[in-house]
Design a protein around this motif. Structure first.
Motif, mmCIF file in Angstrom:
data_model
loop_
_atom_site.group_PDB
_atom_site.id
_atom_site.type_symbol
_atom_site.label_atom_id
_atom_site.label_comp_id
_atom_site.label_asym_id
_atom_site.label_seq_id
_atom_site.Cartn_x
_atom_site.Cartn_y
_atom_site.Cartn_z
ATOM 1 N N HIS A 79 0.842 -1.200 0.000
ATOM 2 C CA HIS A 79 0.000 0.000 0.000
ATOM 3 C C HIS A 79 0.877 1.250 0.000
ATOM 4 N N HIS A 199 -2.253 -3.485 -3.490
ATOM 5 C CA HIS A 199 -3.614 -3.415 -2.962
ATOM 6 C C HIS A 199 -4.636 -3.526 -4.092
ATOM 7 N N CYS A 207 -4.441 2.479 -5.032
ATOM 8 C CA CYS A 207 -3.329 2.091 -4.156
ATOM 9 C C CYS A 207 -2.566 0.901 -4.746
HETATM 10 ZN ZN LIG Z 1 -3.942 0.312 0.036
#
Ligand SMILES: [Zn+2]
Length: 370
Positions: A79, A199, A207
């Motif tokens: 992330h 992500h 992300c």
């Molecule tokens: Zn994330």
């Protein structure tokens, strides 16, 4: 996001006192699950563990209710925090960042703690995110359920990287520590470096940003290099079955069965649990002092003992690893990695001294130098 129930796992690394069985847990979080008792053996790594600041070190708040599960993660999710690309590379800034994220997740999102397992600052400081993430990683067994990606919170370790990487490139200090942390996680949990994802691979989100996402193939390659980078000891692996001549000893109280098709070889030995010293031993010729992973094979049948003590005669002394033999059999189950001294001797025993009911099983052991 959370709420995955505590599940029992068949084999875990950990040590509890011989004979206490299911009656005792070593940690409050392990209540009712001896599988999660604190590991005490010297566990060694091919990858040097990076410095990771614990929640206590960076001043985390007391979390709400958390769920620690005994299953291991099978991937890592990358992330970015989508926050500012700070040029404050200090430790103080890193710790303040960790506190800020926790506050936001608890007060803003209403979560019980930081959502991610680990955080890396742009200055290259690695910090524990959610409580218990670090201790479980160090044990290489189990994980705390996170809140960083719906559907993956009980399967993936989440790493938050400070900054926004839609067009900017992460600082080298951050990237280098990310490689190190991922390598350590892969090593501890046995995760292939190919199982590092963004992500966005599991959720509709930008992300971790196009730039950092685009670096993931390189990250996987760099982590693979880090995992290969250690000195490679001579290969050694041996399997000792209960029928291996001269390598297995047990008293006549240990009967022979071929009942379960999950057995290793033609048969296995079994005995009633009892508070007696009547250990079935597996003997091996250890070529040199070093670190060895020890795996156990047993037929897992409902009704077999849920807390069978395996005794490991490690350099540091006798270690006990408790295994639930009522399930998860028919395959190699890691008991952990131990420092063993050289010599031809009994290395692994199966004790009858279990607090649980049901037959304890002695079937086969595999010892592999790592
Ligand atoms: Zn994330």
């Amino acid at each position: 996001m959370t709420g995955t129930p505590l599940s029992r796992r068949t084999v875990v690394r950990g040590a509890i006192l011989l004979g206490v069985g299911a009656a005792t847990g070593g940690l409050s979080l392990a209540r009712g699950n001896p599988a999660l008792a604190a590991p005490t053996d010297v566990t060694t790594f091919a990858v040097d563990p990076p410095t990771i600041a614990s929640c206590a070190t960076w001043g985390a708040r007391t979390p709400g209710s958390l769920s620690v599960i005994s299953s291991n993660p099978d991937k890592i999710l990358i992330h970015h925090t989508a926050g500012a690309n700070s040029t404050d590379y200090s430790q103080a800034h890193a710790y303040a960042l960790a506190r800020s994220i926790q506050n936001s997740h608890m007060d803003g999102n209403g979560w019980s703690d930081s959502g991610q397992h680990f955080t890396i600052s742009r200055g290259g400081y690695i910090m524990e995110g959610r409580h218990h993430s670090l201790s479980r990683l160090q044990a290489g067994s189990g994980m705390v359920v996170g809140a960083h990606c719906p559907g993956q919170n009980d399967k993936a370790i989440g790493i938050e990287n400070e900054g926004t990487y839609t067009s900017a490139t992460p600082p080298a200090a951050l990237y280098d520590r990310l490689v190190q942390l991922c390598a350590y996680i892969c090593d501890q949990y046995g995760i292939a470096p190919t199982r590092i994802y963004g992500h966005r691979d599991y959720y509709a989100t930008a992300c971790p940003g196009n730039v950092l996402y685009g670096m993931l193939p390189q990250l996987r390659a760099d982590v693979a290099d880090a995992l290969d980078g250690g000195s490679t000891p001579p290969a050694f692996s041996t399997i000792i079955d209960n029928a291996t001549p001269g390598r297995f000893t047990a008293s006549e109280n240990w009967l022979t069965s071929s009942y379960s098709s999950e057995r290793y070889g033609a048969d296995y030995r079994y005995a009633n649990p009892a508070a007696v010293s009547d250990v079935a031993y597996f003997k091996a010729d250890i070529p040199a002092e070093g670190n060895y992973r020890i795996d156990a094979w047993y037929p897992g049948i409902a009704g077999y003992n849920t807390a069978t003590p395996y005794l490991i005669l490690a350099k540091s002394g006798m270690q006990t690893v408790v295994v639930d033999q009522s399930t998860g059999g028919g395959t190699w189950r890691s008991l952990g990695t131990f420092t063993l001294t050289a010599g031809d001797k009994n290395v692994v025993g199966v004790s009858r001294w279990s607090g649980a009911s049901g037959y304890v099983i002695a079937d086969a052991i595999r010892i592999t130098r790592v």
